[in-house]
Write a protein that holds these residues in place. Structure first.
Motif, short mmCIF file in Angstrom:
data_model
loop_
_atom_site.label_atom_id
_atom_site.label_comp_id
_atom_site.label_asym_id
_atom_site.label_seq_id
_atom_site.Cartn_x
_atom_site.Cartn_y
_atom_site.Cartn_z
N ALA A 101 0.82 -1.22 0.00
CA ALA A 101 0.00 0.00 0.00
C ALA A 101 0.85 1.27 0.00
O ALA A 101 0.38 2.34 -0.40
CB ALA A 101 -0.94 0.01 1.21
N ALA A 102 2.10 1.14 0.44
CA ALA A 102 2.98 2.31 0.52
C ALA A 102 3.63 2.66 -0.81
O ALA A 102 4.50 3.55 -0.85
CB ALA A 102 4.06 2.07 1.57
N ILE A 103 3.24 2.01 -1.88
CA ILE A 103 3.83 2.27 -3.20
C ILE A 103 3.80 3.76 -3.58
O ILE A 103 4.81 4.28 -4.08
CB ILE A 103 3.14 1.42 -4.29
N PRO A 104 2.68 4.49 -3.38
CA PRO A 104 2.70 5.92 -3.75
C PRO A 104 3.77 6.71 -3.01
O PRO A 104 4.40 7.62 -3.58
CB PRO A 104 1.29 6.40 -3.35
N ILE A 109 9.29 9.25 -3.23
CA ILE A 109 10.70 9.34 -2.82
C ILE A 109 11.63 9.06 -4.01
O ILE A 109 12.62 9.78 -4.21
CB ILE A 109 10.98 8.34 -1.68
N LEU A 110 11.31 8.05 -4.79
CA LEU A 110 12.13 7.72 -5.96
C LEU A 110 12.11 8.85 -6.99
O LEU A 110 13.13 9.13 -7.63
CB LEU A 110 11.66 6.41 -6.60
N THR A 161 10.08 -2.04 -6.57
CA THR A 161 10.20 -2.29 -8.01
C THR A 161 8.95 -1.81 -8.75
O THR A 161 9.06 -1.27 -9.86
CB THR A 161 10.43 -3.78 -8.30
N TYR A 162 7.78 -1.99 -8.14
CA TYR A 162 6.56 -1.50 -8.79
C TYR A 162 6.56 0.02 -8.83
O TYR A 162 6.21 0.62 -9.86
CB TYR A 162 5.33 -1.99 -8.02
N ALA A 163 6.98 0.65 -7.73
CA ALA A 163 7.07 2.11 -7.70
C ALA A 163 8.07 2.61 -8.74
O ALA A 163 7.86 3.66 -9.37
CB ALA A 163 7.47 2.58 -6.30
N SER A 164 9.14 1.86 -8.94
CA SER A 164 10.13 2.22 -9.97
C SER A 164 9.48 2.20 -11.35
O SER A 164 9.76 3.07 -12.19
CB SER A 164 11.31 1.25 -9.94
#
Length: 287
Positions: A101-104, A109-110, A161-164
């Motif tokens: 859930a913390a992906i956003p 940050i990325l 990796t998904y956030a990337s």
């Protein structure tokens, strides 16, 4: 029906389709590489066929147009899928979905690190609120043994990796990376093939494999992608948070998997922080 109402409906249904993702991993009696193999193959083929119908004869050109960004995006999403399924096989579903859930926040940050995008005050507060929740989940995982801690770590790697992939998609704008989505799923199939045992699955569970990737994953990916063109990011994020709430409850009720007090407390902190953050953003967008 307005575009916004249609977008909200698509996002809601898409979120409902993704809720049983972790449950399927629990129900299918196979190791992680084998589950990833069939998940990627069935969903990749389904989405490929759907996009081919949508784009017609120009679909190969659309895939080529994604270029290096498309390959990077596919690689990130493929790695995320492999890590997600492996994490679910090692630790509680609640631990995995709360971290995911913390992906956003991770994407923000990325983006700051790789693209120099300034963090808004709202996002800075959100990160500050989410971190204690992640800490509680880590404590809960550690108290459950090294395997649980490893699962939590893999869930965090899946989120990163998904956030990337999301950052790559943002960097590629206005180019659409939607045609690269089936490549991501098929790539995950290729990557795990050396470790997978596709024919080891009990024939009685083949129907689970078929509907898992070919229906649920394919439908959720398609519907959420379509909804993103019709509603704002905060609206979509609020609806997707339903997975973090419903998935642990579903597994808890059906499989009696209690995630632990610390994990539930940490998840509650993360979900509450993201819900408030997205609600504030939605109010500002409406204003």
């Amino acid at each position: 029906m307005t575009d916004q109402a249609r977008g909200l409906l698509l996002a809601f249904v898409g979120t409902l389709f993704i809720v049983p993702d972790s449950l399927f991993v629990r129900l299918i009696d196979a190791d992680a590489p084998t589950i990833v193999f069939w998940r990627g193959l069935s969903s990749g083929v389904s989405i490929f066929v759907l996009l081919f119908i949508l784009y017609g004869a120009r679909f190969p050109k659309e895939i080529r147009s994604t270029g290096a960004h498309g390959l990077a995006f596919a690689g990130c999403i493929a790695a995320s899928g492999i890590l997600f399924v492996t994490a679910v096989t090692l630790t509680s579903v609640a631990t995995v979905v709360f971290v995911i859930a913390a992906i956003p926040v991770i994407a923000a940050i990325l983006s700051r690190i790789t693209m120099g995008e300034r963090l808004s005050t709202r996002m800075a507060y959100t990160i500050a609120a989410v971190l204690p929740g992640m800490g509680l989940i880590a404590l809960g995982a550690e108290s459950g043994g090294s395997t649980d801690l490893l699962g939590a770590g893999l869930a965090l790697a899946a989120a990163c990796t998904y956030a990337s992939g999301m950052v790559v998609a943002r960097h590629a704008r206005p180019k659409s990376l939607v045609p690269a989505i089936p490549l991501a799923y098929l790539l995950s199939t290729i990557l795990v093939l050396p470790a997978a045992q596709p024919l080891s699955v009990d024939p009685a569970q083949w129907w689970l494999l078929a509907i898992y990737g070919g229906v649920f994953i394919a439908a959720s990916t398609t519907l959420l992608t379509l909804s993103a063109r019709l509603i704002t990011a905060p609206e979509l994020a609020l609806l997707v948070l339903l997975e973090s709430i419903l998935a642990p409850i579903l597994v808890w009720v059906l499989l009696a998997e209690y995630p632990g007090t610390l994990t539930l407390a940490g998840g509650a902190v993360i979900v509450a922080a993201l819900a408030v953050s997205n609600f504030v953003a939605l109010r500002r967008t409406s204003a």
